[in-house]
Design a protein around this motif. Structure first.
Motif, mmCIF file in Angstrom:
data_model
loop_
_atom_site.group_PDB
_atom_site.id
_atom_site.type_symbol
_atom_site.label_atom_id
_atom_site.label_comp_id
_atom_site.label_asym_id
_atom_site.label_seq_id
_atom_site.Cartn_x
_atom_site.Cartn_y
_atom_site.Cartn_z
ATOM 1 N N THR A 151 0.839 -1.198 0.000
ATOM 2 C CA THR A 151 0.000 0.000 0.000
ATOM 3 C C THR A 151 0.871 1.245 0.000
ATOM 4 N N ILE A 152 1.935 1.223 0.787
ATOM 5 C CA ILE A 152 2.846 2.367 0.828
ATOM 6 C C ILE A 152 3.484 2.595 -0.539
ATOM 7 N N GLY A 153 4.022 1.532 -1.120
ATOM 8 C CA GLY A 153 4.674 1.669 -2.413
ATOM 9 C C GLY A 153 3.719 2.091 -3.514
ATOM 10 N N GLY A 154 2.535 1.491 -3.531
ATOM 11 C CA GLY A 154 1.576 1.797 -4.585
ATOM 12 C C GLY A 154 0.982 3.185 -4.469
ATOM 13 N N MET A 155 0.604 3.588 -3.266
ATOM 14 C CA MET A 155 -0.043 4.884 -3.095
ATOM 15 C C MET A 155 0.921 6.042 -3.308
ATOM 16 N N ALA A 156 2.216 5.793 -3.131
ATOM 17 C CA ALA A 156 3.203 6.825 -3.451
ATOM 18 C C ALA A 156 3.137 7.195 -4.925
ATOM 19 N N ALA A 157 2.691 6.250 -5.751
ATOM 20 C CA ALA A 157 2.555 6.509 -7.183
ATOM 21 C C ALA A 157 1.143 6.962 -7.553
ATOM 22 N N VAL A 158 0.126 6.501 -6.815
ATOM 23 C CA VAL A 158 -1.248 6.895 -7.115
ATOM 24 C C VAL A 158 -1.479 8.365 -6.771
ATOM 25 N N GLY A 159 -0.782 8.854 -5.756
ATOM 26 C CA GLY A 159 -0.925 10.248 -5.344
ATOM 27 C C GLY A 159 -0.780 11.228 -6.495
ATOM 28 N N PRO A 160 0.295 11.139 -7.301
ATOM 29 C CA PRO A 160 0.426 12.052 -8.433
ATOM 30 C C PRO A 160 -0.716 11.955 -9.443
ATOM 31 N N LEU A 161 -1.241 10.729 -9.681
ATOM 32 C CA LEU A 161 -2.350 10.579 -10.631
ATOM 33 C C LEU A 161 -3.593 11.293 -10.112
ATOM 34 N N VAL A 162 -3.920 11.062 -8.850
ATOM 35 C CA VAL A 162 -5.100 11.702 -8.265
ATOM 36 C C VAL A 162 -4.933 13.217 -8.261
ATOM 37 N N GLY A 163 -3.746 13.659 -7.837
ATOM 38 C CA GLY A 163 -3.499 15.100 -7.816
ATOM 39 C C GLY A 163 -3.560 15.712 -9.198
ATOM 40 N N GLY A 164 -2.982 15.027 -10.183
ATOM 41 C CA GLY A 164 -3.007 15.541 -11.552
ATOM 42 C C GLY A 164 -4.406 15.611 -12.119
ATOM 43 N N HIS A 173 -7.159 22.631 -5.323
ATOM 44 C CA HIS A 173 -7.786 22.596 -3.995
ATOM 45 C C HIS A 173 -8.378 21.214 -3.698
ATOM 46 N N TRP A 174 -8.907 20.561 -4.746
ATOM 47 C CA TRP A 174 -9.543 19.256 -4.552
ATOM 48 C C TRP A 174 -8.538 18.148 -4.287
ATOM 49 N N ALA A 175 -7.270 18.408 -4.583
ATOM 50 C CA ALA A 175 -6.238 17.419 -4.255
ATOM 51 C C ALA A 175 -6.146 17.216 -2.747
ATOM 52 N N PHE A 176 -6.576 18.209 -1.988
ATOM 53 C CA PHE A 176 -6.614 18.091 -0.528
ATOM 54 C C PHE A 176 -8.021 17.791 -0.019
ATOM 55 N N LEU A 177 -9.041 18.364 -0.645
ATOM 56 C CA LEU A 177 -10.420 18.157 -0.182
ATOM 57 C C LEU A 177 -10.881 16.715 -0.326
ATOM 58 N N ILE A 178 -10.244 15.950 -1.222
ATOM 59 C CA ILE A 178 -10.630 14.548 -1.397
ATOM 60 C C ILE A 178 -10.421 13.748 -0.115
ATOM 61 N N ASN A 179 -9.568 14.253 0.777
ATOM 62 C CA ASN A 179 -9.324 13.543 2.030
ATOM 63 C C ASN A 179 -10.516 13.581 2.982
ATOM 64 N N VAL A 180 -11.434 14.522 2.761
ATOM 65 C CA VAL A 180 -12.569 14.651 3.685
ATOM 66 C C VAL A 180 -13.497 13.437 3.611
ATOM 67 N N PRO A 181 -14.056 13.071 2.452
ATOM 68 C CA PRO A 181 -14.937 11.885 2.429
ATOM 69 C C PRO A 181 -14.189 10.597 2.777
ATOM 70 N N ILE A 182 -12.927 10.482 2.336
ATOM 71 C CA ILE A 182 -12.162 9.277 2.680
ATOM 72 C C ILE A 182 -11.957 9.202 4.184
ATOM 73 N N GLY A 183 -11.657 10.351 4.798
ATOM 74 C CA GLY A 183 -11.463 10.388 6.251
ATOM 75 C C GLY A 183 -12.704 9.957 7.014
ATOM 76 N N ILE A 184 -13.879 10.361 6.528
ATOM 77 C CA ILE A 184 -15.135 9.975 7.184
ATOM 78 C C ILE A 184 -15.326 8.457 7.126
ATOM 79 N N ILE A 185 -15.018 7.860 5.955
ATOM 80 C CA ILE A 185 -15.124 6.396 5.814
ATOM 81 C C ILE A 185 -14.189 5.704 6.811
ATOM 82 N N ILE A 186 -12.962 6.222 6.937
ATOM 83 C CA ILE A 186 -11.990 5.612 7.851
ATOM 84 C C ILE A 186 -12.467 5.708 9.301
ATOM 85 N N ILE A 187 -13.024 6.844 9.676
ATOM 86 C CA ILE A 187 -13.507 7.019 11.055
ATOM 87 C C ILE A 187 -14.622 6.015 11.358
#
Length: 554
Positions: A151-164, A173-187
């Motif tokens: 997960t660490i190795g793969g997400m290090a590469a997925v990050g640029p795709l999502v951000g791009g 701005h949405w490169a950071f806001l995407i963490n909000v719904p994901i964070g709610i799922i994790i909680i």
């Protein structure tokens, strides 16, 4: 909890453990993704927020630095007060900081948000690894570690795709806001499925001196590496100022920072050893380094992270400023790395049984070295995107092999009772490597870019000294992000832009070759890894929930 309940907890595996593993992996995903997501949107941030080259480097380094500085401390907090509790607090802080980053209007506000993201991430990572270590035993633990590491190795590469994708189709701005719904799922998932675990035998107390010395030492060294090109490596070129006060000495603050960092880290080792001998609480039990797999594996992890994150800092700047890629195109290119990582991750367990943990790590690092060296040699003003993607794919295969197995090798001989400190240590060295990689290889990139641009402009007629100095400053301060618009500047021309693009090619090639050299050092560091790590005996382990010996409770 009754004795019967405790016995049941100790002897029966958690029936929700694989659901919990999914939530843990998702938590790891967002903090690793945000370690690299800024790379691909960095040229956009430089233009939108008018970031200086130091602010551009700090936007990544401050996240990794705070992450590294706090990991051991908060890992110990999880051992004492509960890892699930720490995970929940960390997610809340991380999501709040992501909202702050998304609404940033200045470089200072963005750096503050990234610092707070680092605090949240530092709470999340060690709590997830210690939870995995406590939830699984035997063969399942190896599989869980492989998932965690991949997960660490793969997400290090997925990050640029999502951000791009978000920066191109929506906004950065949405490169950071995407963490909000994901964070709610994790909680929600953490509350439903992740068990609370802690170390019942952990010594109470807080090592204030250890925390202060480790944070001061790491921060001072990274500060020196990043700010050397701004303030001067020895003599003061530009005096730092805070309010009405400015640096008054001819000696640059950079060597002072280096000296302070080294002295602080030496003092940290001495203080921790003295406290351990006296039976007092310590931030880090340095005796853990006597475990050979942990010692050499951590060295390899630090060096590998240094090369990896330094390379990922330089690559997006090159492809966007020279090849004309959009942020989305850049993310798609780097996706090749993630594809390689995910495709090979399913076969790491079988390879591990054939080659052993050390063999798989070495194979992975060898492929990383070959791929990054090939990538460096392929960099040009007219580079083929498919060739670059092929090298990144091979690099991803190496990451998938090395990262997952390296985590397993590092933790395999660590007693469960010390898993919090050990996971904090190995995660700390990874994040420290990330910060150092961005600082060191970022400095190589920018200094080479500035020197080569100046040399190339000398060959162009009609560019006077004052204009040349201004053009070099623009290229340097933007870390190359301003190159596509350089020809439209006063006193500039298409020839000037071509000269700057050529300089960026040279700087990117030098930086990427340096990353390959660093990865080669990581490969050499694996010489010290044990040939065939012995699997831990399950019977005498302390149960992470009850603190009782499993064998005693059966």
């Amino acid at each position: 909890m009754s004795d019967n309940q405790k016995q049941s907890t100790a002897t029966q595996p958690n029936p929700k453990r694989w659901f919990a593993m999914g939530i843990v992996s998702l938590a790891v995903s967002i903090i690793i993704m945000d370690a690299t997501i800024v790379n691909v949107i960095l040229p956009v941030l430089i233009k939108d927020l008018s970031l200086s080259v130091s602010e551009a480097e700090w936007s990544n380094s401050i996240y990794a630095l705070v992450f590294a500085a706090l990991l051991i401390t908060v890992g110990r907090m999880g051992d004492l007060f509960g890892r699930r509790r720490l995970l929940l607090v960390g997610i809340v802080i991380f999501v709040a900081a992501s909202v702050l980053a998304a609404t940033s209007g200045t470089g200072t506000m963005l750096l503050t948000a990234r610092l707070l993201q680092g605090v949240g991430g530092a709470m999340i990572l060690p709590s997830t690894l210690s939870t995995v270590n406590a939830m699984f035993t035997g063969r399942e633990r190896g599989i869980a570690f492989a998932i965690w590491g991949s997960t660490i190795g793969g997400m290090a590469a997925v990050g640029p795709l999502v951000g791009g994708w978000l920066a191109t189709d929506f906004s950065w701005h949405w490169a950071f806001l995407i963490n909000v719904p994901i964070g709610i799922i994790i909680i929600v998932g953490t509350i439903l499925w992740v068990p609370e675990t802690r170390d019942a035998h952990a010594q109470r107390g807080v090592d204030i001196a250890g925390i202060a010395l480790s944070v001061l030492g790491l921060s001072a060294i990274v500060f020196g590496l990043i700010e050397g090109q701004s303030y001067g490596w020895w003599q003061t070129d530009a005096a730092p100022a805070i309010g009405n006060w400015s640096w008054p000495f001819d000696l640059s603050p950079v060597p002072v920072a280096f000296a302070l960092g080294v002295v602080s880290l030496i003092a940290f080792v001495l203080v921790e050893n003295a406290k351990a001998r006296g039976g007092r609480p310590v931030l880090l039990d340095l005796g853990l380094l006597r475990i050979r797999s942990l010692r050499y594996g951590s060295i390899a992890a630090l060096i590998v992270a240094l090369g990896e994150f330094g390379m990922l800092f330089a690559l997006p700047l090159y492809v966007q400023s020279v090849l004309g890629f959009t942020a989305l195109n850049t993310g798609v290119l780097v996706l090749a790395l993630a594809i390689g990582t995910f495709l090979i991750s399913g076969g790491t367990a079988q390879l591990g049984r054939r080659l052993g943990g050390r063999g798989v790590v070495r194979l992975g690092l060898f492929l990383e070295v070959v791929a990054v060296a090939g990538l460096a040699l392929s960099i040009s003003a007219t580079a083929n995107a498919w060739v670059l993607a092929a090298w990144l794919f091979l690099y991803g295969v190496g990451v998938g092999l090395a990262t997952a197995q390296l985590t397993n090798v590092i933790m395999v001989d660590v007693p469960v009772a010390q898993s919090g400190q050990a996971s904090g240590l190995q995660s700390t060295v990874r994040q420290l490597g990330s910060a150092l990689g961005i600082a060191i290889l970022g400095t190589v990139l920018v200094s080479t870019l500035a020197a080569t641009t100046a040399a190339n402009l000398n060959d162009i007629k009609g560019v006077d000294a004052a204009t040349q100095e201004q053009l070099v400053s623009v290229v340097k301060q933007s870390a190359g992000a301003a190159i596509p618009e350089l020809s439209s500047m006063p006193g500039s021309s298409a020839a000037v832009q071509t000269a700057a693009e050529s300089a960026m090619v040279t700087a990117s090639r030098v930086t990427t070759l340096s990353a390959a050299g660093v990865l080669l050092l990581g490969l050499l560091a694996t010489v010290g890894l044990p040939a065939a790590p012995v699997r831990r005996e399950e019977a005498p382990e302390s149960d992470a929930v009850t603190g009782k010996s499993r064998s005693a409770s059966k």
